[in-house]
Each structure stands twice: as C-alpha cells, then as structure tokens.
Design a protein around this motif. Structure first.
Motif, PDB file in Angstrom:
ATOM      1  N   THR A  91       0.869  -1.159   0.000  1.00 47.22           N
ATOM      2  CA  THR A  91       0.000   0.000   0.000  1.00 47.22           C
ATOM      3  C   THR A  91       0.918   1.224   0.000  1.00 47.22           C
ATOM      4  OG1 THR A  91      -0.117  -0.287   2.421  1.00 47.22           O
ATOM      5  CG2 THR A  91      -1.987  -1.074   1.136  1.00 47.22           C
ATOM      6  N   THR A 116       1.806  -1.611  -6.402  1.00 47.91           N
ATOM      7  CA  THR A 116       1.161  -0.836  -5.357  1.00 47.91           C
ATOM      8  C   THR A 116      -0.345  -0.841  -5.558  1.00 47.91           C
ATOM      9  OG1 THR A 116       1.381   1.234  -6.587  1.00 47.91           O
ATOM     10  CG2 THR A 116       3.174   0.669  -5.073  1.00 47.91           C
ATOM     11  N   VAL A 118      -4.165   0.609  -3.311  1.00 52.65           N
ATOM     12  CA  VAL A 118      -4.744   1.201  -2.108  1.00 52.65           C
ATOM     13  C   VAL A 118      -5.399   0.138  -1.239  1.00 52.65           C
ATOM     14  CG1 VAL A 118      -5.133   3.450  -3.163  1.00 52.65           C
ATOM     15  CG2 VAL A 118      -6.922   1.708  -3.291  1.00 52.65           C
ATOM     16  N   SER A 119      -5.712  -1.018  -1.805  1.00 53.99           N
ATOM     17  CA  SER A 119      -6.413  -2.074  -1.083  1.00 53.99           C
ATOM     18  C   SER A 119      -5.426  -3.093  -0.525  1.00 53.99           C
ATOM     19  CB  SER A 119      -7.416  -2.783  -2.000  1.00 53.99           C
ATOM     20  OG  SER A 119      -7.957  -3.922  -1.352  1.00 53.99           O
ATOM     21  N   ALA A 120      -5.290  -3.112   0.799  1.00 52.11           N
ATOM     22  CA  ALA A 120      -4.433  -4.110   1.441  1.00 52.11           C
ATOM     23  C   ALA A 120      -4.994  -5.513   1.229  1.00 52.11           C
ATOM     24  CB  ALA A 120      -4.308  -3.809   2.930  1.00 52.11           C
ATOM     25  N   VAL A 137       1.705  -4.065   4.082  1.00 49.73           N
ATOM     26  CA  VAL A 137       0.367  -3.485   4.143  1.00 49.73           C
ATOM     27  C   VAL A 137       0.108  -2.865   5.510  1.00 49.73           C
ATOM     28  CG1 VAL A 137      -0.556  -5.128   2.468  1.00 49.73           C
ATOM     29  CG2 VAL A 137      -0.685  -5.650   4.917  1.00 49.73           C
ATOM     30  N   VAL A 194      -9.612   3.003   0.443  1.00 49.18           N
ATOM     31  CA  VAL A 194      -8.586   2.466   1.342  1.00 49.18           C
ATOM     32  C   VAL A 194      -9.264   1.587   2.380  1.00 49.18           C
ATOM     33  CG1 VAL A 194      -6.768   3.023   2.999  1.00 49.18           C
ATOM     34  CG2 VAL A 194      -7.087   4.457   0.979  1.00 49.18           C
TER      35      VAL A 194
END
Length: 309
Positions: A91, A116, A118-120, A137, A194
């Motif tokens: 992330t 990369t 935004v979503s772990a 993450v 996120v």
C-alpha cells in the motif's frame, strides 16, 4: 466471475484483476450472452450470483484453480531457466523506495518488481495466489483485514499513529498536537477505497462528538486542496510535508494502523522472509527518523523504533 462473486462488486473485482470496470462489465456481458442467461443480480449494495450464476461458479472455480496451478508451474520453470524474480507489493508508503533499493543491493541478479494498490486486502490475495511473493500493508485499528490462510505475518509496527495534514495557515497548525474536536468545522478529505479508512475515521469522529463535512478523493492528489485550506486529511506520520502544509499528531493518537509484511509460509524463491523483512524494517526506520513530526513523536513516546536508527 469468481472475482466478482468473491468481492461482491464489479468495481472491486476490476481493481483486483487489474482491469477497468467497463472492460470487466463488457466481458461479463459477453459470458452471459454465450451462456444464455444472467449470472449476477445488480443491486445497490453490489452484485450477487443468480441461481444460474451459482451453477456456473461451481464449474468455474475448479477451472480457475487448475489454471493458477498451471501458471505457477510454468513460472517456476521459467525462473529456473531464465533467472530469479521477486515480486513485492505495498500500500502507499514512503518506505517502498528504500525497500526496493536495499533489495536490489542484496539481490543484484534478481529481477525485483513492485505492485502498489490502495487495497491491502487485494495485495494479500495476490500473495496468497502467488502473484506476489510478499506485501507490505497497513491494517486500520478496528477494521481487521481478511488475511488468507497460509500467509505468515511479520509485524513491523503494532500501532503506528496517523497524523493530520492541514494548511500551515490553519489556526490549529500553531499547536504541537491537535485535538480532533478542533477540526469539527473543517471539511475532511477521505479516500473510501482504502480498506478500513472510512470506518476508522467515523469511529474517532464519534468519540470526539463531531460530524464533519466529508469529501471523497484520492490522498495522492489532495496536496493542493490541503495547502489551499479547503480540506484537512489524515496522513501517515512518515509523509513528507510540502510548502504551505503542516503535519501534526492528533491528541491521544486515536487513529492508528498496524504495519506488517505478509508472505506465504514457505520462503520466497529469491530471498528468505527474514531478509525481506530486515530490508523493509531498515527502510521504514530511515524515513521515520527523517520526518520532523514523526521524529518528535517518537522521542516523546520513547519508541516504537530504536532511537537514532
């Protein structure tokens, strides 16, 4: 189909698969036309399989599993014949550049790449399915991630405080530490994509007894709005301040995340998990102590990193 069913959303499935939403929708319509029926109910809350969809999914999942096994087998053979590759994910974090730099020094003959997101949760899924060897993450406090079975977690920081970014002309910027209630009249920028972020912010607003105005956006593009005094936004303590911006800790550190590296329980092909984690830790410590705001917080709180590292 499996991705849509697992995520419950065409939008989330598209992100997981690295596609645009219109492309995935077109592909789904093509499959439905070929099979002669609707596969998902489209509802405001997302997508769920129709009876036909359930039937097709029962046949599709074994096919997907076999295809993944075939891809892994081919990739393993390719690595042995063409050299070693290392695929890592993260992330958004300022530590990524230093992590990559150290890995390339440690593994000069290895083709190291970074993904990369935004979503772990999406990154953890990619590690579990072999698309990534390891992922760094963050997990928002109070909003646990869905960690797939078979992954090992290497915890970097149990509780990293999240700071606030605001214009340096904001009255609260004159304070060393800011109370959430002092920002009740401000408009907050939130990125709803996120994982866990929205839930974490709502929790601290409720605790502070405020209900601020909210605008949804991408944290990577908020600098101009922050410096113009239009919004305030949560940020990592390692975030670099820009001209016209102030970064301050929140009183009592009400918003925090857990940082960890995840990998499959068997070691990655290019390096051991211990080596990957050691380089990640060094990269994080480097940027943590380079941040004025975070360094001051670390000194006041006597940790969680060794002073002077």
């Amino acid at each position: 189909m499996c991705a849509i069913a697992d995520t419950g959303s065409v939008r989330k499935a598209a992100r997981q698969l690295g596609m645009t939403q219109p492309s995935l929708t077109t592909q789904l319509h093509r499959i439905e036309k070929a099979l002669g029926g609707q596969l998902f109910f489209r509802e405001p809350s997302g997508s769920r399989p129709t009876p036909l969809g359930h039937s097709v999914l029962c046949r599709a999942r074994p096919i997907v599993a076999e295809m993944r096994a075939l891809i892994d087998e081919v990739a393993s053979t390719s690595q042995r014949e063409q050299g070693t590759r290392l695929h890592i994910g993260s992330t958004n974090s300022p530590a990524v550049a230093g992590w990559l730099r150290r890995l390339r020094v440690r593994l000069p003959q290895t083709d190291t790449t970074i993904r990369t997101d935004v979503s772990a949760n999406a990154l953890l899924h990619m590690v579990a399915t072999g698309q990534l060897d390891a992922a760094f993450v963050h997990e928002v406090e109070g909003a646990p991630l869905r960690v797939p079975d078979g992954l090992a977690e290497h915890e970097l920081i149990a509780r990293e405080p999240q700071f606030i970014a605001l214009a340096d002309t904001h009255p609260a910027a004159a304070q060393e530490v800011i109370r959430v209630a002092d920002l009740a009249g401000d408009q907050w920028m939130v990125d709803p994509t996120v994982d866990g972020e929205w839930a974490g912010l709502r929790r601290i607003w409720a605790a502070a007894g405020i209900n601020p105005r909210v605008v949804h956006g991408d944290y990577l593009t908020t600098v101009d709005l922050v410096t113009a005094g239009e919004v305030v936004t949560p940020c990592q303590p390692t975030a670099r301040s820009r001209h016209g911006m102030a970064i301050r800790p929140l009183y009592g550190d009400p918003l925090a995340v857990r940082l960890f590296m995840a990998c499959r329980q068997d070691d990655t092909p290019a390096a051991s998990a211990d080596d990957l984690f050691a380089d990640l830790t060094a990269a994080y410590m480097e940027i943590a102590w380079a941040s004025d705001a975070y360094r001051a917080w670390l000194v006041r709180h006597d940790g969680p990193l060794p002073v002077g590292s």
